[in-house]
Design a protein around this motif. Structure first.
Motif, short mmCIF file in Angstrom:
data_model
loop_
_atom_site.label_atom_id
_atom_site.label_comp_id
_atom_site.label_asym_id
_atom_site.label_seq_id
_atom_site.Cartn_x
_atom_site.Cartn_y
_atom_site.Cartn_z
N LEU A 13 0.83 -1.20 0.00
CA LEU A 13 0.00 0.00 0.00
C LEU A 13 0.87 1.25 0.00
O LEU A 13 1.90 1.29 0.67
CB LEU A 13 -0.89 0.02 1.24
CG LEU A 13 -1.91 -1.11 1.37
CD1 LEU A 13 -2.59 -1.04 2.73
CD2 LEU A 13 -2.95 -1.04 0.26
N THR A 18 -2.76 3.97 2.64
CA THR A 18 -2.76 3.64 4.07
C THR A 18 -3.52 4.71 4.85
O THR A 18 -4.31 4.40 5.74
CB THR A 18 -1.33 3.46 4.59
OG1 THR A 18 -0.70 2.42 3.85
CG2 THR A 18 -1.32 3.09 6.06
N LYS A 22 -6.81 4.24 7.08
CA LYS A 22 -6.81 4.68 8.49
C LYS A 22 -8.02 5.56 8.77
O LYS A 22 -8.70 5.38 9.79
CB LYS A 22 -5.52 5.42 8.82
CG LYS A 22 -5.35 5.73 10.29
CD LYS A 22 -3.96 6.29 10.58
CE LYS A 22 -3.72 6.37 12.07
NZ LYS A 22 -2.35 6.77 12.39
N ILE A 92 -1.65 -0.43 11.48
CA ILE A 92 -1.24 0.72 10.66
C ILE A 92 -0.12 1.46 11.38
O ILE A 92 0.91 1.78 10.79
CB ILE A 92 -2.44 1.65 10.35
CG1 ILE A 92 -3.35 1.00 9.31
CG2 ILE A 92 -1.94 3.01 9.85
CD1 ILE A 92 -4.62 1.77 9.01
N TYR A 97 0.17 -3.14 8.60
CA TYR A 97 -1.15 -3.20 7.97
C TYR A 97 -1.00 -3.58 6.49
O TYR A 97 -0.10 -3.10 5.81
CB TYR A 97 -1.87 -1.86 8.09
CG TYR A 97 -3.27 -1.87 7.52
CD1 TYR A 97 -4.31 -2.46 8.21
CD2 TYR A 97 -3.53 -1.33 6.28
CE1 TYR A 97 -5.60 -2.48 7.69
CE2 TYR A 97 -4.81 -1.34 5.74
CZ TYR A 97 -5.84 -1.92 6.45
OH TYR A 97 -7.11 -1.95 5.92
N GLY A 98 -1.91 -4.43 6.04
CA GLY A 98 -1.90 -4.83 4.63
C GLY A 98 -1.05 -6.04 4.35
O GLY A 98 -0.94 -6.47 3.20
N LYS A 109 -5.46 -5.38 -2.28
CA LYS A 109 -6.19 -4.14 -1.99
C LYS A 109 -7.70 -4.35 -2.09
O LYS A 109 -8.46 -3.77 -1.32
CB LYS A 109 -5.74 -3.03 -2.93
CG LYS A 109 -4.33 -2.57 -2.65
CD LYS A 109 -3.87 -1.56 -3.68
CE LYS A 109 -2.37 -1.37 -3.55
NZ LYS A 109 -1.82 -0.56 -4.62
#
Length: 131
Positions: A13, A18, A22, A92, A97-98, A109
């Motif tokens: 990301l 991001t 968030k 995050i 995150y991701g 995504k």
């Protein structure tokens, strides 16, 4: 990267993406906090109405018990979703995150868009659900 197949939508990301996730997670957290508070308040109302002596016959007691158990389930579900949202926000902040918590590969995504609090990629989630 020999032997690693890169699938569409699995790139890391960007900072902007991001930030968007968030903001979305924070918004969903605020909404879920309100839903959880409402569920707990309703549960408290049901408990109070039961202890006030209302509905002393067996049918009323059974109905009140059913409503209370249903509301407990709703509150527990909201609390679980709230915990998942909090965990995603913590990820995050931690910079993880991701990425799949199991295998470390990027979570597509499209999956994050559909379920922003996802912690596993589809393959790991599928394996987890089969257990």
């Amino acid at each position: 990267m020999t032997g690693v197949r890169k699938e569409a939508g699995t790139a890391r990301l960007t900072a902007a993406e991001t930030s968007e996730f968030k903001a979305r997670l924070r918004s969903e957290r605020a909404a879920m906090q309100a839903e959880y508070a409402a569920a707990v308040a309703e549960l408290d109302n049901l408990r109070r109405s039961h202890t006030d002596g209302a509905g002393n016959d067996q049918a009323d007691v059974g109905n009140t018990t059913f409503q209370r158990e249903q509301q407990q389930s709703i509150a527990a579900n909201r609390r679980d979703l709230l915990d998942q949202l909090e965990h995603a926000l913590e990820r995050i902040d931690a910079g993880t995150y991701g990425r799949c918590e199991n295998c470390g590969r990027p979570i597509p995504k499209a999956r994050l868009t559909a379920l922003p609090m996802a912690t596993l990629d589809a393959a790991c989630k599928s394996r987890e659900e089969r257990r």
